[in-house]
Design an enzyme around this catalytic site. Structure first.
Site, PDB file in Angstrom:
ATOM      1  N   ARG A  39       0.461  -1.021  -0.430  1.00 17.51           N
ATOM      2  CA  ARG A  39       0.463  -0.227  -0.108  1.00 17.51           C
ATOM      3  C   ARG A  39       0.550   1.209  -0.207  1.00 17.51           C
ATOM      4  O   ARG A  39       1.776   1.484   0.963  1.00 17.51           O
ATOM      5  CB  ARG A  39      -0.717  -0.196   0.951  1.00 17.51           C
ATOM      6  N   GLU A  89     -16.384 -22.131  25.622  1.00 15.34           N
ATOM      7  CA  GLU A  89     -15.542 -23.107  25.919  1.00 15.34           C
ATOM      8  C   GLU A  89     -14.533 -22.485  27.059  1.00 15.34           C
ATOM      9  O   GLU A  89     -13.590 -22.676  27.596  1.00 15.34           O
ATOM     10  CB  GLU A  89     -13.794 -23.546  24.900  1.00 15.34           C
ATOM     11  N   GLY A 137      -7.044  -0.091   6.371  1.00 14.87           N
ATOM     12  CA  GLY A 137      -7.737   1.177   6.573  1.00 14.87           C
ATOM     13  C   GLY A 137      -9.661   1.077   6.407  1.00 14.87           C
ATOM     14  O   GLY A 137     -10.524  -0.086   6.495  1.00 14.87           O
TER      15      GLY A 137
HETATM   16  N1  CAA Z   1     -11.287 -30.726  36.943  1.00 13.36           N
HETATM   17  C1  CAA Z   1     -11.719 -31.810  37.984  1.00 13.36           C
HETATM   18  N2  CAA Z   1     -13.186 -31.422  38.590  1.00 13.36           N
HETATM   19  C2  CAA Z   1     -13.311 -30.290  38.894  1.00 13.36           C
HETATM   20  C3  CAA Z   1     -12.490 -29.296  37.905  1.00 13.36           C
HETATM   21  C4  CAA Z   1     -11.829 -30.056  37.243  1.00 13.36           C
HETATM   22  N3  CAA Z   1     -10.785 -28.953  36.617  1.00 13.36           N
HETATM   23  N4  CAA Z   1     -13.307 -28.337  37.796  1.00 13.36           N
HETATM   24  C5  CAA Z   1     -14.635 -28.430  39.383  1.00 13.36           C
HETATM   25  N5  CAA Z   1     -13.844 -29.776  39.438  1.00 13.36           N
HETATM   26  C6  CAA Z   1     -14.778 -30.665  40.430  1.00 13.36           C
HETATM   27  C7  CAA Z   1     -14.434 -29.632  41.464  1.00 13.36           C
HETATM   28  O1  CAA Z   1     -13.558 -30.432  42.565  1.00 13.36           O
HETATM   29  C8  CAA Z   1     -15.784 -29.901  42.559  1.00 13.36           C
HETATM   30  O2  CAA Z   1     -15.965 -31.678  43.149  1.00 13.36           O
HETATM   31  P1  CAA Z   1     -16.644 -32.346  44.043  1.00 13.36           P
HETATM   32  O3  CAA Z   1     -18.495 -32.314  43.705  1.00 13.36           O
HETATM   33  O4  CAA Z   1     -16.231 -33.748  43.850  1.00 13.36           O
HETATM   34  O5  CAA Z   1     -16.767 -31.601  45.396  1.00 13.36           O
HETATM   35  C9  CAA Z   1     -16.849 -30.364  41.099  1.00 13.36           C
HETATM   36  O6  CAA Z   1     -16.399 -30.507  40.088  1.00 13.36           O
HETATM   37  C10 CAA Z   1     -18.021 -28.419  41.368  1.00 13.36           C
HETATM   38  O7  CAA Z   1     -17.049 -27.933  41.248  1.00 13.36           O
HETATM   39  P2  CAA Z   1     -16.767 -26.293  41.260  1.00 13.36           P
HETATM   40  O8  CAA Z   1     -17.941 -26.472  42.694  1.00 13.36           O
HETATM   41  O9  CAA Z   1     -16.159 -25.975  41.291  1.00 13.36           O
HETATM   42  O10 CAA Z   1     -17.644 -25.784  40.447  1.00 13.36           O
HETATM   43  P3  CAA Z   1     -18.850 -24.776  40.065  1.00 13.36           P
HETATM   44  O11 CAA Z   1     -20.281 -24.748  39.740  1.00 13.36           O
HETATM   45  O12 CAA Z   1     -18.156 -24.066  40.474  1.00 13.36           O
HETATM   46  O13 CAA Z   1     -18.481 -23.883  38.800  1.00 13.36           O
HETATM   47  C11 CAA Z   1     -16.621 -23.577  36.873  1.00 13.36           C
HETATM   48  C12 CAA Z   1     -17.146 -24.132  38.271  1.00 13.36           C
HETATM   49  C13 CAA Z   1     -15.006 -23.527  36.704  1.00 13.36           C
HETATM   50  C14 CAA Z   1     -17.843 -21.966  37.133  1.00 13.36           C
HETATM   51  C15 CAA Z   1     -17.434 -24.604  35.182  1.00 13.36           C
HETATM   52  O14 CAA Z   1     -19.176 -24.307  35.778  1.00 13.36           O
HETATM   53  C16 CAA Z   1     -17.576 -23.924  34.089  1.00 13.36           C
HETATM   54  O15 CAA Z   1     -15.986 -24.020  33.870  1.00 13.36           O
HETATM   55  N6  CAA Z   1     -17.614 -22.531  33.505  1.00 13.36           N
HETATM   56  C17 CAA Z   1     -17.718 -23.066  32.361  1.00 13.36           C
HETATM   57  C18 CAA Z   1     -18.406 -23.423  31.293  1.00 13.36           C
HETATM   58  C19 CAA Z   1     -18.085 -23.764  30.022  1.00 13.36           C
HETATM   59  O16 CAA Z   1     -16.611 -23.843  29.413  1.00 13.36           O
HETATM   60  N7  CAA Z   1     -18.719 -23.899  29.254  1.00 13.36           N
HETATM   61  C20 CAA Z   1     -18.501 -23.989  27.231  1.00 13.36           C
HETATM   62  C21 CAA Z   1     -18.789 -25.278  26.964  1.00 13.36           C
HETATM   63  S1  CAA Z   1     -19.381 -25.892  25.478  1.00 13.36           S
HETATM   64  C22 CAA Z   1     -18.835 -24.574  24.067  1.00 13.36           C
HETATM   65  O17 CAA Z   1     -18.716 -23.339  24.699  1.00 13.36           O
HETATM   66  C23 CAA Z   1     -19.617 -25.089  23.520  1.00 13.36           C
HETATM   67  C24 CAA Z   1     -18.743 -25.548  22.265  1.00 13.36           C
HETATM   68  O18 CAA Z   1     -19.773 -26.540  21.794  1.00 13.36           O
HETATM   69  C25 CAA Z   1     -17.430 -25.136  21.443  1.00 13.36           C
END
Ligand code: CAA
Length: 396
Positions: free
Chosen positions: A268, A364, A340
């Site tokens: 450009r 995700e 631009g």
């Molecule tokens: N690995 C293993 N276990 C896990 C974990 C992990 N990374 N994270 C949490 N856990 C377990 C915890 O240890 C807990 O276990 P216990 O019951 O035995 O204690 C249980 O899971 C619940 O954990 P939290 O209390 O931490 O859960 P929360 O309700 O507070 O949620 C969060 C946590 C991180 C917010 C979760 O809900 C999350 O990741 N949310 C986002 C969801 C997401 O990414 N969605 C996108 C889906 S896919 C998409 O986008 C479309 C597509 O097709 C591309």
């Protein structure tokens, strides 16, 4: 840059780049315009044995890890972000089977996914359960040797073309996230219906749909891992392994946009000279290149942490997703600026990079959720006494 990749990864990168340059670039704009699935790309990926990179060899795959997967996703996304996710979503959908499936389920499902004969999607989100995935309402009740599944899922990426859908549902409403299970739902199961397709800003070649279950009969043999109540953990563990793939998609978009911007600013002419000769433009190019390289190193680091199975993989995975996708949004927006007025029109492919990049900050797990995951893990580490300023000597 291919530094610090092993021979196999360099070869995978070359295989993916060949398809990206030879096929993807030619069809990308048309699929973007028409919202059509890039079957010709899928065919090339199958021929090049790239559809099973992340699937263990004993189930017909290439036996690669998350870094191998990321290298391929970056190359495809460098040419088209939609193609990058059309490919990557099969890893998201099949990681639960690899991580938690029974031996019988792995043998039944993985070989066809590895060859690309069957595509697979991931059904976690619902209209009212996005970031708060654990609040899902889709319900499965066991009746003899079947589950009766009722409810609906939203944002099902690739669902329209997928033959298998990994669907998370409540099997025990009394137990919160411990009452969630996963069912492997297959095309043709009675009561399984694919619904509305979203008309999206970007990644338009990959269909994102709603899916519906009306008394859908799923054989109990399709309960992931053969155990109820493990679904939420399996979903979280899956996302830990899949988020570097979203980061790699963002990285490919940023890299691809930057290359287009370098080429455009060299050609450009304004004020009688190439736009790239202006210092202000050079500083923008330098900043972008630095950000892209920093993102690449964090993506590769996180992928290596995931592949090693080390503790702290959730944090590394969330960090690379957060950083690389914010980088992609900034870099693609700045690249549009460098074009631009032409950047704002479809005469050049650059505006598509910006549209494709936006979703990487959202799906995700939004980048707000990534920050939550990072902070929670940092605070857990601090509570466990790891890396405290006192231990490291920083307080002295
Ligand atoms: N690995 C293993 N276990 C896990 C974990 C992990 N990374 N994270 C949490 N856990 C377990 C915890 O240890 C807990 O276990 P216990 O019951 O035995 O204690 C249980 O899971 C619940 O954990 P939290 O209390 O931490 O859960 P929360 O309700 O507070 O949620 C969060 C946590 C991180 C917010 C979760 O809900 C999350 O990741 N949310 C986002 C969801 C997401 O990414 N969605 C996108 C889906 S896919 C998409 O986008 C479309 C597509 O097709 C591309």
């Amino acid at each position: 840059m291919s530094e610090f990749l092993n021979e196999r990864q360099i070869e995978l990168k070359a295989r993916a780049r060949d398809i990206a340059e030879r096929v993807v670039r030619k069809v990308s704009a048309q699929h973007d315009r028409d919202q059509t699935y890039p079957y010709e790309v899928l065919e090339e990926l199958r021929k090049a044995s790239l559809t099973g990179v992340w699937i263990p060899r004993e189930y017909g795959g290439e036996g690669g890890g998350v870094l191998d997967l990321c290298v391929v996703i970056e190359e495809l996304s460098r040419a088209c972000g939609g193609v990058g996710v059309a490919y990557a979503v099969n890893a998201l959908g099949s990681f639960p089977i690899i991580l938690a499936g029974t031996e019988e389920q792995k043998k039944r499902f993985l070989p066809d996914i590895a060859t690309g004969k069957k595509l697979v999607a991931f059904g976690l989100s619902e209209k009212e359960a996005g970031s708060d995935a654990g609040s899902m309402k889709t319900r499965a009740v066991r009746e003899g040797d079947h589950y009766i599944l009722n409810g609906e899922k939203k944002w099902n990426t690739g669902g329209k073309v997928a033959a298998i859908n990994t669907v998370f549902c409540v099997t025990n409403p009394e137990r919160g996230s411990r009452g969630i299970s996963a069912l492997l739902v297959e095309d043709g199961m009675p009561g399984y219906r694919k619904g509305k397709e979203e008309d999206k800003m970007g990644i338009r070649c990959v269909p994102v749909i709603e899916i519906h279950f009306d008394n859908c009969r799923v054989p109990a043999a399709n309960l992931l891992g053969g155990r109820e109540g493990m679904g939420f953990k399996d979903a979280m563990m899956t996302l830990d392994r899949a988020r570097p793939g979203v980061a790699a998609q963002a990285l490919g978009l940023a890299q691809g946009a930057l290359e287009l911007a370098i080429s455009y600013t060299r050609e450009r002419q304004q004020f009688g000279q190439s736009v790239s000769s202006f210092q202000g433009i050079q500083w923008m190019l330098a900043d972008m290149a630095t950000q892209v390289e920093a993102a690449r190193q964090l993506v590769h680091y996180a992928a290596r942490v995931v592949d090693s199975g080390a503790r702290g993989l959730s944090k590394a995975s969330a960090m690379c997703k957060l950083f690389a996708t914010d980088t992609a949004m900034k870099v693609t927006t700045d690249c549009v600026q460098l074009f631009g007025g032409y950047g704002y029109c479809k005469d050049y492919p650059i505006e598509k990079y910006m549209r494709d990049a936006k979703i990487t900050q959202i799906y995700e797990g939004t980048n707000q959720i990534q920050r939550l995951v990072i902070a929670r893990e940092m605070l857990r580490e601090a509570a466990a006494g790891k890396e405290s300023p006192k231990d490291s000597g920083a307080a002295k």
